[in-house]
Scaffold this active site. Structure first.
Site, short mmCIF file in Angstrom:
data_model
loop_
_atom_site.label_atom_id
_atom_site.label_comp_id
_atom_site.label_asym_id
_atom_site.label_seq_id
_atom_site.Cartn_x
_atom_site.Cartn_y
_atom_site.Cartn_z
N ASP A 95 -7.57 -9.41 -13.24
CA ASP A 95 -8.09 -8.36 -14.14
C ASP A 95 -7.36 -7.09 -13.42
O ASP A 95 -6.97 -6.16 -13.89
CB ASP A 95 -9.53 -8.39 -14.05
CG ASP A 95 -10.26 -9.31 -14.87
OD1 ASP A 95 -9.70 -9.74 -15.84
OD2 ASP A 95 -11.30 -9.99 -14.50
N ASP A 123 3.83 11.13 -4.65
CA ASP A 123 4.63 12.31 -4.25
C ASP A 123 4.69 12.44 -2.73
O ASP A 123 4.77 13.49 -2.22
CB ASP A 123 3.53 13.54 -4.73
CG ASP A 123 2.27 13.36 -4.09
OD1 ASP A 123 2.00 12.38 -3.49
OD2 ASP A 123 1.36 14.20 -4.27
N GLN A 152 -3.45 -1.84 -17.37
CA GLN A 152 -4.88 -1.42 -17.41
C GLN A 152 -5.78 -2.04 -16.22
O GLN A 152 -5.51 -3.50 -16.37
CB GLN A 152 -5.70 -1.54 -18.90
CG GLN A 152 -4.96 -0.85 -19.87
CD GLN A 152 -5.10 0.69 -19.69
OE1 GLN A 152 -4.15 1.28 -19.34
NE2 GLN A 152 -6.26 1.25 -19.99
N ASP A 188 -5.36 -1.91 -13.12
CA ASP A 188 -4.58 -2.06 -11.85
C ASP A 188 -4.94 -0.57 -11.08
O ASP A 188 -5.17 0.31 -11.53
CB ASP A 188 -3.15 -2.36 -12.14
CG ASP A 188 -2.93 -3.66 -13.00
OD1 ASP A 188 -4.06 -4.45 -13.01
OD2 ASP A 188 -1.89 -4.00 -13.19
N ASP A 234 -0.46 4.89 -2.55
CA ASP A 234 0.86 5.39 -2.41
C ASP A 234 1.04 5.13 -0.72
O ASP A 234 0.30 5.59 0.14
CB ASP A 234 0.61 7.07 -2.20
CG ASP A 234 1.85 7.69 -2.01
OD1 ASP A 234 2.73 7.13 -1.57
OD2 ASP A 234 1.87 9.12 -2.18
N ASP A 235 2.00 4.50 -0.63
CA ASP A 235 2.23 3.95 0.87
C ASP A 235 3.23 4.97 1.73
O ASP A 235 3.60 4.54 2.77
CB ASP A 235 3.36 2.54 0.85
CG ASP A 235 2.62 1.52 1.82
OD1 ASP A 235 1.88 2.09 2.64
OD2 ASP A 235 3.16 0.34 1.70
N GLU A 258 1.32 7.69 2.33
CA GLU A 258 0.55 7.93 3.10
C GLU A 258 0.18 6.96 4.27
O GLU A 258 0.72 5.96 4.44
CB GLU A 258 -0.92 7.97 2.28
CG GLU A 258 -0.98 8.38 1.08
CD GLU A 258 -0.69 9.85 1.00
OE1 GLU A 258 -0.52 10.47 1.78
OE2 GLU A 258 -0.14 10.33 -0.20
N HIS A 301 -12.95 4.23 -4.43
CA HIS A 301 -12.95 5.25 -5.58
C HIS A 301 -12.31 4.82 -6.65
O HIS A 301 -12.48 4.82 -7.98
CB HIS A 301 -12.41 6.46 -4.95
CG HIS A 301 -12.02 7.78 -6.10
ND1 HIS A 301 -12.83 8.82 -6.37
CD2 HIS A 301 -10.84 7.76 -6.85
CE1 HIS A 301 -12.09 9.48 -7.22
NE2 HIS A 301 -11.07 9.00 -7.80
N GLU A 302 -11.15 4.18 -6.28
CA GLU A 302 -10.15 3.66 -7.40
C GLU A 302 -10.65 2.55 -8.09
O GLU A 302 -10.47 2.22 -9.21
CB GLU A 302 -8.89 3.21 -6.69
CG GLU A 302 -8.01 4.34 -6.10
CD GLU A 302 -7.83 5.69 -6.99
OE1 GLU A 302 -7.46 5.47 -7.97
OE2 GLU A 302 -7.59 6.60 -6.46
N HIS A 309 -12.48 3.79 -10.95
CA HIS A 309 -11.80 3.92 -12.14
C HIS A 309 -11.61 2.50 -12.81
O HIS A 309 -11.68 2.63 -13.95
CB HIS A 309 -10.59 4.54 -11.78
CG HIS A 309 -10.40 5.85 -11.40
ND1 HIS A 309 -11.25 6.75 -12.10
CD2 HIS A 309 -9.88 6.46 -10.53
CE1 HIS A 309 -11.22 7.99 -11.59
NE2 HIS A 309 -10.23 7.66 -10.60
N HIS A 330 -13.76 10.74 -13.19
CA HIS A 330 -14.08 11.63 -12.04
C HIS A 330 -15.36 12.28 -12.62
O HIS A 330 -15.56 12.65 -13.51
CB HIS A 330 -13.08 12.68 -11.95
CG HIS A 330 -11.88 12.20 -11.25
ND1 HIS A 330 -10.46 12.72 -11.43
CD2 HIS A 330 -11.53 10.94 -10.46
CE1 HIS A 330 -9.72 11.91 -10.77
NE2 HIS A 330 -10.34 10.99 -10.06
#
Lengths: 89, 568
Positions: B59, B76, B93, B95, B99-100, B102, B294-295, B298, B304
């Site tokens: 999922d 970015d 959807q 997933d 950001d690697d 970071e 957090h993710e 979602h 949010h």
């Protein structure tokens, strides 16, 4: 030795994306996170929509709703954050 | 809190997830753990369960990527956007992408888990003292092989506890080389490389060949970032080069000179002025656990929140002792309802004495017998299925026993596991961590080994602790990690590449030992941390896997301890 140091700032290769002006940063931020897109679709003028978008952003982030690009708003835009837009159609 | 339009949510409670790749910033086990803890945040307050899949479509598909990573929403670079995720649904959807560019940590600076050495994979302790000098990063000082290492306590000079830090000379990840280290120099498209490179790739990940010639062998792996690796700039993942020259001046540490934003940076070659290669110095980094939690909010259907202290507020903020905000709980329970069953808060451990005599541990020289009179309440949330590596596994009275940190679980013949039980209740003389155990098939005595000592239990009576040298094992042997009963009165005792045969009746090692594990048991890992016999098969465990060998010494199964033995 008490003379002020003369700082030299360098544009580092690969770092240019961070050298955008505050206005450029705000414009990109408002678009990326959904604040401008929504309002533009409602047919408003961009000059108005930026102010409204900023107000919406400031409300969303719990800032004072001035509708202007003040320091607090710019600082908030520079904070690391989740990439999921705050507002979507 | 907000939910997505239409209250998008999963229509089943057993949600699956799969980790597609790893970041070079942290050991895979730390990343696995961060994600598991992030799911537990939501599992604690909803009826949802989260099961990890290792193949196929889950999922929630979790991945790391840089810039354009395939979904039309590019990352970015350093800072700014950290991660994004999609609300529940099919395909992309559900997933989550991280950001690697970071620097992923546990939120407080480099999270360096060691390998090898003598610290059992403990985390580096920074700063640490080595020969009177304080080190804040891994170092190659004191070694001639160039391998970076760190102490795992504050003072190496005093404690001598150390392990090796991630580096391309120690291991790679991903690729097709089973974690083999880089081989330098290696040839790629006719060119020689002396270090990891991003050449030949469009995703910015650093790789190396694990043989001398990639063009002929095609063996490769991705390079783990050293703790001194820079973030972003134009040399992401390369180590700082000290000293380096910038505007004609020599720098021996990271500097903010030349920048208006005060960020520390360094050159990744000896001369920035000529090479223009640079990157930001490692800082506290972003907590993968907090961002993932957090993710995952979602991917479960939460949008949010505008409450600053809520997990679902869009801005990152590091908090040390994380707990889910009531706004987040209200949001997720609006979608899925509250957790059913007992209160998710685990009961507090307490001790009830049914006897006025407090139990005592025997002193090391003592040979004693006693029966425990203490009733302990164990934490039922201690789940055997959450344990990656058991201290010891052995069959006792026809039930497979799994030991870990003072607890044990039993697997009955029906295939269901029970527990946890306290080791101290059943075998009070034992330390919390034991390395191996076996039941003598003739006498039904149970032998336990922990580091350089062993105990023998006959019912409630215990003999020991005694030093393993008494059995004829070498005095420099650190521990016995496994035991296999071979016929009546003989037991094989394992440690790494060696094994010995113990004559249980004589209480002595037979002549002609040690022998090589690799010679006698071909095809099993010689660094197994648990070796045991169960239903006529020999089991060799390494991390979360076991290699099963039949009586003809053929490896006939490699599988998970968790799924295939414990039936999780």
């Amino acid at each position: 030795w008490c003379l002020p140091l003369k700082s030299v700032y360098v544009t580092f290769p690969g770092d240019v994306i961070k050298k955008m002006t505050d206005i450029q940063l705000a414009d990109e931020y408002l678009k990326r996170y959904g604040y401008i897109d929504v309002l533009q679709k409602s047919g408003m003028q961009s000059v108005i929509s930026t102010s409204k978008a900023l107000k919406k952003l400031q409300k969303h982030l719990g800032l004072q709703e001035t509708g202007t690009l003040d320091k607090r708003t710019i600082d908030a835009m520079k904070q690391p954050r989740c990439g999921v837009p705050d507002i979507r159609n | 809190y907000q939910t997505f339009a239409g209250d998008l949510k999963w229509n089943h409670k057993d949600v699956t997830y799969r980790i597609l790749n790893y970041s070079p910033d942290m050991e895979a086990s730390l990343i696995d753990d961060a994600f598991a803890r992030a799911f537990k945040v939501w599992n604690d307050v909803t009826p949802l369960t989260f099961t990890r899949l290792y193949e196929g479509t889950a999922d929630i598909m979790i991945s790391f990527g840089k810039a354009d990573h395939g979904d039309g929403y590019p990352f970015d670079g350093t800072d700014g956007l950290l991660a994004h995720a999609y609300p529940p649904g099919e395909g992309i959807q559900g997933d989550a992408h991280f950001d690697d560019d970071e620097y992923w940590t546990l939120g407080t600076g480099p999270a360096i888990q060691t390998r090898y050495g003598n610290a059992d994979g403990a985390m580096c302790h920074f700063p640490f003292l080595f020969e009177g000098i304080s080190y804040k990063t891994c170092t190659t000082e004191g070694r001639t092989d160039g391998l970076p290492w760190c102490a795992t306590t504050a003072d190496y000079d005093k404690d001598n506890k150390f392990g090796f830090c991630p580096s391309e000379l120690l291991f790679t990840f991903g690729g097709n080389s089973n974690e083999a280290p880089c081989v330098f120099p290696f040839v790629f498209q006719g060119v020689k490389y002396d270090s990891c490179t991003t050449d030949g790739r469009t995703d910015g990940y650093r790789w190396c060949a694990t043989t001398a010639n990639f063009d002929t062998d095609s063996q490769y792996g991705f390079c783990p970032n050293r703790d001194t690796a820079v973030i972003g700039g134009n040399s992401d993942g390369e180590p700082c080069q000290f000293p380096f020259i910038f505007l004609g001046k020599t720098y021996t540490s990271c500097t903010s000179d030349g920048r208006g934003d005060g960020k520390l940076w360094c050159g990744t070659t000896s001369n920035y002025d000529t090479d223009k290669k640079w990157g930001f110095c490692p800082d506290r980094g972003y907590s993968l656990f907090l961002v993932a939690a957090h993710e995952f909010g979602h991917v479960l259907g939460l949008d949010h929140s505008n409450i600053k202290d809520a997990l679902m507020y869009p801005m990152y903020k590091y908090v040390e002792d994380f707990s889910l905000h009531s706004d987040d709980i209200k949001g997720i329970q609006y979608l899925y309802g509250p957790k059913t069953g007992p209160d998710p808060t685990p009961p507090q451990p307490k001790t009830t004495n049914s006897s006025p005599i407090m139990p005592t541990r025997p002193t090391p020289s003592e040979t004693t017998a006693f029966v425990s009179t203490t009733t302990h309440v164990v934490d039922p949330s201690q789940d055997a299925c959450e344990i990656k590596e058991f201290d010891a596994i052995t069959e006792i009275q026809k039930e497979l026993h799994f030991f870990k940190d003072g607890h044990y679980w039993k697997l009955s013949s029906t295939g269901k596991h029970k527990g946890p039980f306290l080791v101290s209740e059943k075998w009070p003389a034992l330390p919390a961590v034991i390395n191996t155990a076996f039941e003598d098939q003739l006498t039904k005595k149970i032998y336990f080994f922990a580091e350089k000592q062993f105990w023998v239990y006959t019912g409630n009576e215990v003999l020991g602790p005694r030093r393993i040298e008494k059995l004829g094992l070498p005095s420099n042997l650190e521990r016995v990690v496994g035991a296999i009963q071979r016929g009546k009165g003989k037991v094989l005792l394992f440690n790494g590449e060696n094994f010995w045969r113990l004559d249980v009746k004589a209480q002595l090692i037979d002549r002609g030992y040690p022998q090589f594990t690799g010679s006698a048991f071909g095809g099993v890992p010689i660094d197994s941390h648990d070796v045991f016999m169960y239903k006529g098969f020999f089991y060799f465990c390494r991390e979360s896997f076991f290699w099963r060998m039949n009586s003809r010494k053929q490896v006939d199964q490699v599988a998970y301890v968790k799924y295939n033995l414990l039936k999780c």
